[in-house]
Enzyme design. Sequence first.
Site, PDB file in Angstrom:
ATOM      1  CG  ASP A   1     -39.626 -49.008  29.493  1.00  0.00           C
ATOM      2  OD1 ASP A   1     -39.325 -49.311  29.476  1.00  0.00           O
ATOM      3  OD2 ASP A   1     -40.016 -47.545  29.032  1.00  0.00           O
TER       4      ASP A   1
ATOM      5  CD  GLU B   1     -31.878 -49.306  28.640  1.00  0.00           C
ATOM      6  OE1 GLU B   1     -31.789 -48.441  28.643  1.00  0.00           O
ATOM      7  OE2 GLU B   1     -32.848 -50.019  28.652  1.00  0.00           O
TER       8      GLU B   1
END
Length: 511
Positions: A14, A179
């Site tokens: 991420d 997301e």
Amino acid sequence: MNYKNPVLKGFHPDPSVCKVGGDYYLVTSSFEYFPGIPIFHSKNLVDWEQIGHVLTRESQLPLKRLHSYTVSQGIYAPTIRHHKGRFYIIALNVTTQKNFYVWADRAEGPWSEPVTIDGFAGFDPSLFFDDDGKVYLTASAFPGFGPEGILQAELDIESGQLVSESKLIWEGTGGSSPEGPHLYKINDWYYLLVAEGGTEYGHMVTIARSRNANGQFESSPDNPILSNRSTKLTIQATGHADLIEATDGSWWAVFLGFRPVKSTKVHHLGRETNLAPVEWSEEGWPIIGENGRAKVEHDSKLLPLGNPTPWQQKEEFDNDSLSPVWNFYRNPQKNSWSLTEKKGALTLHGQACSLNDLESPAFIGRRQQHFNCEVSTLMEFIPRNEGEEAGLTIFMNENHHYEIAKTLKDGKSILLFRRCVGSLWKVEKELEYDDSSVVLTVKATAMDFAFSFTKTNGEMELFGRGETSLLSTQVAGGFTGLYFAMYATGNGKVSTAPAHFEYFDYIPGDE
């Protein structure tokens, strides 16, 4: 000249990046490891040096388990941004189920106490500072609370209070789990970058744009603009990207991906940080990599490649603080470790909890970042009571780990090799061992780990093996990667015997 991916090996998922002048700063998820949110600096987007952690105090990062519905809790998907001389990092702490942000005047810190955002039911939060002074909070809608997609609201950055209701601004292209959103303003367009398909083999990056920050967003005709799905490429599950304009005007994307072991198609190093160039179409749409594919090697173009930070191979614990490569598992007990109790050694005091529990064991480890490597540590440990134990573990989570350790059993000091794979738990081998010191070694390949010990006379003995696949994400679950760690435990009682580790050696091999 080409550079190679991943630019951050091992468990660094991420990624989010920002630029300040000629400097780049990057953060990644840290989940239940403490300190939290590793932060890196670079001059060229390729060579990164860890300059510390963002969340260094328990008040910033409480990790005490309140529930056990997932093996990976803690910090999910931080975003870093710089605005008017100040750094901001926003993230979700799944352990407390709170979105929050912290700020600092310098990337090295110190970072503020968390500002909690109440009344916002989203995850993977991101910040966007618009030209008119408005600040937007963009995040993914929690599953089960209405339609899946991307939520957005205006935020008062001083107080952390929402100044508008959150609304769904885009549902994505139809892939599962939209997301990791990021909002940008480029050439009078608002671009919304999103990950879809789940952080697995079907992962991908999609994008939409609008003339208004709140939509209506139109999808790019080239979506997905990055995905390695249904290919034999080395890097898989590419997604969760962040765009950055380099100082020379070129565009780039950092994103996560994992490298599966070819023969098993599972992965155990975790999701890693990668970099790929971004090209813009005449219609103003970006495409990442080579026609939407990410390769191990890409042309660095005009990026000023330099000398990478030297690998820290040997830690001799002769400083008064740990280097940034080291982590605890959850918030450490204050009396569980010391760098001063024995000069030139790390001392661990075993707690009542073990590696199998949901509390914080005496545990200090670093990421496995290479398929082929060797780690070793010199441990001095004389267990006094039954169950006192210390050694070296390969750790994915409390349900999946291997260890070579020393303990006291039936009044005898022994070495043991143990494997824990879900509900299957077995001590594979035991050997009586009376010396106070021992060198514990793990040699890793892509397929297995070989555990050895070396006696004080220099004689090395192979003690056991364990498959890498049984500690993989596909078997163990969760969102992390493997750690090599020194640990100690009293297995139900606080240990009376300290364990001293005089060094830790990590020798990378050929990939």
